[in-house]
Design an enzyme around this catalytic site. Structure first.
Site, short mmCIF file in Angstrom:
data_model
loop_
_atom_site.label_atom_id
_atom_site.label_comp_id
_atom_site.label_asym_id
_atom_site.label_seq_id
_atom_site.Cartn_x
_atom_site.Cartn_y
_atom_site.Cartn_z
N LYS A 52 -51.02 -1.30 -53.03
CA LYS A 52 -51.61 -0.07 -52.40
C LYS A 52 -52.81 1.27 -52.98
CE LYS A 52 -47.64 -0.78 -49.82
NZ LYS A 52 -46.09 -0.42 -49.62
N GLN A 96 -42.01 3.83 -50.28
CA GLN A 96 -41.94 3.29 -50.72
C GLN A 96 -40.16 2.80 -50.49
OE1 GLN A 96 -44.67 0.91 -50.96
NE2 GLN A 96 -42.56 -0.68 -51.49
N ASP A 119 -46.28 3.04 -41.61
CA ASP A 119 -45.36 2.08 -41.84
C ASP A 119 -45.11 0.87 -41.35
OD1 ASP A 119 -44.78 0.62 -44.27
OD2 ASP A 119 -43.57 2.14 -45.17
N1 GUN Z 1 -40.54 -1.89 -49.34
C1 GUN Z 1 -40.51 -3.46 -48.50
N2 GUN Z 1 -42.14 -3.90 -48.26
C2 GUN Z 1 -42.23 -2.56 -47.92
C3 GUN Z 1 -43.28 -2.02 -46.60
O1 GUN Z 1 -43.48 -2.74 -45.75
N3 GUN Z 1 -42.91 -0.40 -46.47
C4 GUN Z 1 -42.37 0.43 -47.68
N4 GUN Z 1 -42.45 1.63 -47.47
N5 GUN Z 1 -41.93 0.25 -48.07
C5 GUN Z 1 -40.92 -1.32 -48.65
#
Ligand code: GUN
Length: 292
Positions: A52, A96, A119
């Site tokens: 990211k 996350q 998100d």
């Molecule tokens: N863990 C797995 N996929 C995601 C996501 O799209 N966002 C976040 N914040 N955590 C995750």
């Protein structure tokens, strides 16, 4: 059979974003800023967050990574969320997942200002999406929808079967696919308790597998000419790889692919699109496209 190349599509979209960011900055606007909170050292989460941050660089965004050990208390994490809610330089941020067991993920998600929830996990964004209002949409379903559109896969009136009912993939995927001005499809969600799962899958024009079980979807579950989207990314041990593992999809690709009109590979299908949709959400946050 045509392969849906998520990696190439994501690269194209990131270039489109970078161009738009250059324009914004050239016109005196602010560079979008994404912050990410990472708790602990889970291998998968480390990789996702690293990717990211790299994607932010490719798009010309500012990024901040805030790390905590997994001994952090819920209160301390909530205080960090509150600080980011108030930080006027941060346009959007993510926490996350998964979080350590002693922290309530739901409590953290609900503490995020929905206007910065890139998100799309906050109940306000989930609710707005389900009634078709502008909002941040969870990145994986949005990325899949974007792939279907860019590859001109017809969805209106088609039968879409989603395998899996998670809050971050299955449910929002079904919600996007059923919306009148989006997927406009007939949607079925099947899950671990569904009695006639195989039969339902065989009826799908578009089959979206998000169950997290390697090679769950076998050739006998797929209709001739279907489009198959594989969301699975299970790490399986592989001594031939430097990392010691490889990513395995939910679809038995070798046997399913010959029956398909379109199919996504793992890796290089849905995964890269997920990160690039987070970038699109961050761009929207920078532009205050959905909320003031
Ligand atoms: N863990 C797995 N996929 C995601 C996501 O799209 N966002 C976040 N914040 N955590 C995750």
């Amino acid at each position: 059979m045509k392969l849906i190349d998520g990696k190439a599509t994501a690269e194209t979209i990131k270039k489109e974003i970078a161009e738009e960011v250059s324009q914004i900055v050239a016109n005196g606007g602010k560079r979008p800023h994404l912050a990410a909170i990472l708790v602990g050292h889970d291998g998968g989460s480390e990789t996702y967050v690293h990717n990211k941050v790299l994607a932010c660089e490719a798009c010309g965004f500012t990024s901040s990574l805030i790390r905590f050990e997994d001994t952090i208390s819920e209160e301390e994490l909530l205080a960090c969320v509150e600080r980011l809610n108030k930080d006027t330089d941060v346009d959007g941020f993510i926490v996350q997942l998964p979080l350590p067991k002693h922290i309530s993920e739901q409590r953290i998600i609900e503490a995020i200002d929905y206007r910065k929830d890139v998100d799309g996990f906050h109940p306000i964004n989930v609710g707005r999406m389900s009634i078709g209002l502008p909002c941040y949409v969870s990145a994986t379903p949005k990325g899949i929808f974007e792939l279907l559109q860019r590859y001109n896969v017809p969805t209106s009136g088609k039968h879409c079967v989603v395998i899996g009912r998670s809050n971050i993939v299955g449910k929002p995927m079904a919600s996007l696919m059923v919306q009148k001005h989006l997927g406009d499809a007939t949607v079925t969600i099947v899950h671990s308790r569904s009695k006639n799962l195989k039969e339902l899958c065989r009826e799908a024009d578009i089959l979206i597998a998000a169950i997290g079980q390697p090679h769950f979807v076998t050739a006998d579950m797929v209709k001739e000419g279907a489009t198959v989207i594989d969301v699975g990314t299970t790490r399986v041990p592989d001594a031939t790889r430097k990392s010691g593992f490889r990513l395995c999809g939910d679809v038995d690709f070798d046997n399913v692919a010959p029956k398909c009109e379109f199919i996504t590979p793992v890796p290089g299908g849905v995964g890269p699109m997920t990160i690039c949709q987070l970038m699109l959400n961050t761009l929207a946050a920078g532009k205050k496209a959905y909320y003031d």
